[in-house]
Design a protein around this motif. Structure first.
Motif, PDB file in Angstrom:
ATOM      1  N   GLY A 304       0.806  -1.219   0.000  1.00  0.00           N
ATOM      2  CA  GLY A 304       0.000   0.000   0.000  1.00  0.00           C
ATOM      3  C   GLY A 304       0.834   1.261   0.000  1.00  0.00           C
ATOM      4  N   THR A 305       2.028   1.185   0.564  1.00  0.00           N
ATOM      5  CA  THR A 305       2.908   2.359   0.655  1.00  0.00           C
ATOM      6  C   THR A 305       3.195   2.958  -0.713  1.00  0.00           C
ATOM      7  N   ASN A 306       3.404   2.106  -1.725  1.00  0.00           N
ATOM      8  CA  ASN A 306       3.772   2.591  -3.058  1.00  0.00           C
ATOM      9  C   ASN A 306       2.586   2.897  -3.956  1.00  0.00           C
ATOM     10  N   ASP A 307       1.372   2.745  -3.425  1.00  0.00           N
ATOM     11  CA  ASP A 307       0.170   3.042  -4.210  1.00  0.00           C
ATOM     12  C   ASP A 307      -0.431   4.383  -3.811  1.00  0.00           C
ATOM     13  N   VAL A 308       0.437   5.315  -3.476  1.00  0.00           N
ATOM     14  CA  VAL A 308       0.004   6.587  -2.919  1.00  0.00           C
ATOM     15  C   VAL A 308      -0.919   7.359  -3.865  1.00  0.00           C
ATOM     16  N   ASN A 309      -0.725   7.224  -5.176  1.00  0.00           N
ATOM     17  CA  ASN A 309      -1.536   7.984  -6.123  1.00  0.00           C
ATOM     18  C   ASN A 309      -2.616   7.142  -6.803  1.00  0.00           C
ATOM     19  N   ILE A 310      -2.891   6.003  -6.249  1.00  0.00           N
ATOM     20  CA  ILE A 310      -3.870   5.089  -6.851  1.00  0.00           C
ATOM     21  C   ILE A 310      -5.260   5.333  -6.258  1.00  0.00           C
ATOM     22  N   ASP A 311      -6.258   5.345  -7.129  1.00  0.00           N
ATOM     23  CA  ASP A 311      -7.644   5.548  -6.711  1.00  0.00           C
ATOM     24  C   ASP A 311      -8.080   4.453  -5.740  1.00  0.00           C
ATOM     25  N   GLY A 312      -8.873   4.831  -4.756  1.00  0.00           N
ATOM     26  CA  GLY A 312      -9.287   3.896  -3.714  1.00  0.00           C
ATOM     27  C   GLY A 312     -10.023   2.682  -4.248  1.00  0.00           C
ATOM     28  N   ALA A 313     -10.962   2.879  -5.169  1.00  0.00           N
ATOM     29  CA  ALA A 313     -11.756   1.769  -5.695  1.00  0.00           C
ATOM     30  C   ALA A 313     -10.881   0.780  -6.450  1.00  0.00           C
ATOM     31  N   GLU A 314      -9.936   1.300  -7.227  1.00  0.00           N
ATOM     32  CA  GLU A 314      -9.019   0.419  -7.970  1.00  0.00           C
ATOM     33  C   GLU A 314      -8.126  -0.359  -7.010  1.00  0.00           C
ATOM     34  N   PHE A 315      -7.657   0.312  -5.963  1.00  0.00           N
ATOM     35  CA  PHE A 315      -6.807  -0.339  -4.965  1.00  0.00           C
ATOM     36  C   PHE A 315      -7.575  -1.451  -4.254  1.00  0.00           C
ATOM     37  N   ILE A 316      -8.794  -1.160  -3.834  1.00  0.00           N
ATOM     38  CA  ILE A 316      -9.612  -2.140  -3.106  1.00  0.00           C
ATOM     39  C   ILE A 316      -9.832  -3.388  -3.958  1.00  0.00           C
ATOM     40  N   SER A 317     -10.164  -3.192  -5.220  1.00  0.00           N
ATOM     41  CA  SER A 317     -10.405  -4.313  -6.116  1.00  0.00           C
ATOM     42  C   SER A 317      -9.148  -5.165  -6.286  1.00  0.00           C
ATOM     43  N   GLY A 318      -8.014  -4.500  -6.498  1.00  0.00           N
ATOM     44  CA  GLY A 318      -6.756  -5.218  -6.685  1.00  0.00           C
ATOM     45  C   GLY A 318      -6.310  -5.946  -5.433  1.00  0.00           C
ATOM     46  N   TYR A 319      -6.494  -5.305  -4.282  1.00  0.00           N
ATOM     47  CA  TYR A 319      -6.076  -5.907  -3.008  1.00  0.00           C
ATOM     48  C   TYR A 319      -6.903  -7.156  -2.716  1.00  0.00           C
ATOM     49  N   ARG A 320      -8.209  -7.043  -2.869  1.00  0.00           N
ATOM     50  CA  ARG A 320      -9.080  -8.194  -2.568  1.00  0.00           C
ATOM     51  C   ARG A 320      -8.792  -9.353  -3.525  1.00  0.00           C
ATOM     52  N   SER A 321      -8.578  -9.027  -4.795  1.00  0.00           N
ATOM     53  CA  SER A 321      -8.279 -10.066  -5.774  1.00  0.00           C
ATOM     54  C   SER A 321      -7.002 -10.821  -5.410  1.00  0.00           C
ATOM     55  N   ALA A 322      -5.965 -10.079  -4.986  1.00  0.00           N
ATOM     56  CA  ALA A 322      -4.699 -10.710  -4.603  1.00  0.00           C
ATOM     57  C   ALA A 322      -4.865 -11.575  -3.360  1.00  0.00           C
ATOM     58  N   VAL A 323      -5.621 -11.078  -2.376  1.00  0.00           N
ATOM     59  CA  VAL A 323      -5.851 -11.844  -1.148  1.00  0.00           C
ATOM     60  C   VAL A 323      -6.587 -13.145  -1.457  1.00  0.00           C
ATOM     61  N   GLU A 324      -7.586 -13.063  -2.311  1.00  0.00           N
ATOM     62  CA  GLU A 324      -8.341 -14.262  -2.664  1.00  0.00           C
ATOM     63  C   GLU A 324      -7.473 -15.262  -3.422  1.00  0.00           C
ATOM     64  N   LYS A 325      -6.564 -14.760  -4.246  1.00  0.00           N
ATOM     65  CA  LYS A 325      -5.639 -15.648  -4.956  1.00  0.00           C
ATOM     66  C   LYS A 325      -4.706 -16.348  -3.976  1.00  0.00           C
ATOM     67  N   ILE A 326      -4.176 -15.611  -3.012  1.00  0.00           N
ATOM     68  CA  ILE A 326      -3.290 -16.189  -1.998  1.00  0.00           C
ATOM     69  C   ILE A 326      -4.017 -17.271  -1.217  1.00  0.00           C
ATOM     70  N   HIS A 327      -5.264 -16.988  -0.839  1.00  0.00           N
ATOM     71  CA  HIS A 327      -6.037 -17.974  -0.085  1.00  0.00           C
ATOM     72  C   HIS A 327      -6.302 -19.229  -0.925  1.00  0.00           C
ATOM     73  N   GLY A 328      -6.500 -19.039  -2.234  1.00  0.00           N
ATOM     74  CA  GLY A 328      -6.701 -20.185  -3.104  1.00  0.00           C
ATOM     75  C   GLY A 328      -5.467 -21.063  -3.199  1.00  0.00           C
ATOM     76  N   LEU A 329      -4.292 -20.438  -3.143  1.00  0.00           N
ATOM     77  CA  LEU A 329      -3.037 -21.192  -3.200  1.00  0.00           C
ATOM     78  C   LEU A 329      -2.716 -21.877  -1.883  1.00  0.00           C
ATOM     79  N   PHE A 330      -2.989 -21.171  -0.779  1.00  0.00           N
ATOM     80  CA  PHE A 330      -2.635 -21.673   0.553  1.00  0.00           C
ATOM     81  C   PHE A 330      -3.863 -21.647   1.463  1.00  0.00           C
ATOM     82  N   PRO A 331      -4.843 -22.483   1.200  1.00  0.00           N
ATOM     83  CA  PRO A 331      -6.123 -22.397   1.921  1.00  0.00           C
ATOM     84  C   PRO A 331      -6.027 -22.676   3.413  1.00  0.00           C
ATOM     85  N   GLY A 332      -4.975 -23.372   3.849  1.00  0.00           N
ATOM     86  CA  GLY A 332      -4.863 -23.685   5.269  1.00  0.00           C
ATOM     87  C   GLY A 332      -4.133 -22.642   6.084  1.00  0.00           C
ATOM     88  N   ALA A 333      -3.624 -21.599   5.433  1.00  0.00           N
ATOM     89  CA  ALA A 333      -2.819 -20.589   6.121  1.00  0.00           C
ATOM     90  C   ALA A 333      -3.636 -19.341   6.420  1.00  0.00           C
TER      91      ALA A 333
END
Length: 404
Positions: A304-333
């Motif tokens: 998040g530190t380097n996304d200082v000029n990124i729109d909130g809605a775009e950031f939220i969408s990208g962050y959630r997508s990445a989190v869901e991908k991580i959970h799909g790879l490592f569902p027990g963690a």
């Protein structure tokens, strides 16, 4: 008589083969990941990474007697070592943790990583000197390593002179970290990084050792990588240190092992000097897919530190997508979403992970982090951040979670 001579020659040849096989155990060449065989492929191939699992010591019915005795001797030496520096014998090659892969360049085989903080762990016996040979693949200043012998303080140095001096020829443990490279290296396109060609321990013997403890995967930027951790006014290799980051100090406090994926300038949307978090999850580089077959016990995201000029809605969408991908790879963690130390996109991060029961938010406001340049924590700030993060994790997971 002729048959007797032939049999004698055969016996001598077999004896020489046995000696050579024993020597190959003593001094590993390219190194291998514990629990896997290391057979380097073409430069575009990747091999499995350390996964927290280990191979058992070879059985005497399938391995030479000398090899079995060596591993049993190592086990006997390691048994009294407990706490953060406890280990388990993992085989006849170093135990690697991090984003390692085998790469063939110019007909020569290397064990390569592009992520600072990646590590290898082994024990040696019968030598007072170990030389780890790195190939320089970077364009900027020579990368740095950090080595701890027998659990002692880290010694840092340039990789073109990685020679470890031991106090005697007895058993000794060695924890070697790829500690820092120039901030501007092109890891994504050129695969600039750390390349190990061999480990020379002379007439000594080497065995791989797996450090005890949970495996924590960190996704982050230059703060996780350790940029400017040592020298605030420079981005050269000697200024940057993965073993002086909040992530390393957190793991040290918890008795856990760090699996670092930190690249300077990167973010959820901003690519920086590597790629977005989403691309980083999937790839080692622009030309190499990541091997995510390892099993972390927990995942921490500090972006998040380097996304200082990124729109909130775009950031939220990208962050959630990445989190869901991580959970799909490592569902027990369990996944932990850290609010950046400077509180950038703090509200967006909370919204991005809302409703995800496998994610906990780590609030960092008021931690009192001290910096070298108003962005990158100094050593004191990193130690403080690591200790506070460790406290949050034990508060959420329980005091005994890291010792189970």
């Amino acid at each position: 008589m002729k048959n007797m001579k032939n049999r004698a020659v055969q016996k001598i040849a077999l004896a020489l083969c046995a000696v050579l096989a024993l020597f190959s155990v003593g001094c590993s060449g390219g190194g291998g990941t514990a629990g896997t065989s290391s057979v380097p492929d073409e430069s575009t191939s990747a091999v499995p990474e350390s996964s927290g699992t280990i191979s058992s010591a070879p059985d005497s019915t399938t391995e030479p007697k000398e090899d079995t005795e060596l591993l049993r001797s190592a086990e006997k030496y390691l048994k009294p070592i407990t706490g953060r520096r406890g280990y388990t014998v993992s085989g006849s090659e170093p135990y690697y943790i991090g984003r390692w892969f085998d790469k063939t360049v110019g007909g020569k085989e290397y064990r390569v990583t592009l992520a600072s903080g990646s590590s290898l762990h082994f024990a040696v016996n019968g030598t007072e000197r170990v030389k780890v040979r790195f190939e320089i693949t970077t364009l900027g200043s020579t990368p740095y390593y950090a080595v701890s012998t027998d659990g002692g303080e880290f010694v840092r140095g340039a990789v073109n002179g990685c020679e470890i001096t031991l106090p005697d020829t007895g058993w000794h443990t060695i924890d070697l970290y790829c500690d820092g490279m120039n901030h501007n290296e092109d890891k994504w396109n050129l695969e600039s990084g750390y390349a190990i060609s061999s480990i020379d321990c002379g007439n000594g013997k080497l065995v791989g050792i797996k450090p005890d403890g949970k495996l924590i995967l960190f996704y982050g930027d230059s703060i996780t990588e350790g940029i400017r951790a040592v020298i605030p006014s420079s981005i050269a290799s000697d200024s940057n240190s993965a073993v002086n980051t909040y992530a390393y100090y957190c793991c040290e406090k918890l008795g856990a092992n760090i699996y670092p994926v930190g690249y300077g300038g990167t973010g959820i949307i901003n690519e920086g000097f590597f790629a977005t978090l989403d691309k980083t999850i999937d790839n080692f580089s622009s030309k190499r897919k990541a091997d995510n077959s390892f099993t972390p016990d927990a995942v921490i995201i500090n972006h998040g530190t380097n996304d200082v000029n990124i729109d909130g809605a775009e950031f939220i969408s990208g962050y959630r997508s990445a989190v869901e991908k991580i959970h799909g790879l490592f569902p027990g963690a369990p996944v932990f979403a850290m609010i950046p130390f400077n509180q950038e996109h703090s509200a967006d991060i909370r919204e991005a992970v809302s409703g995800l029961d496998y994610v906990s938010v780590i609030e960092t406001d008021g931690w009192g982090i001290t910096y070298n340049d108003n962005v990158h924590p100094n050593i004191a700030g990193a130690m403080n951040g690591g200790e506070r993060l460790a406290g949050c994790l034990t508060g959420i997971l329980g005091e005994d979670w890291f010792t189970k």
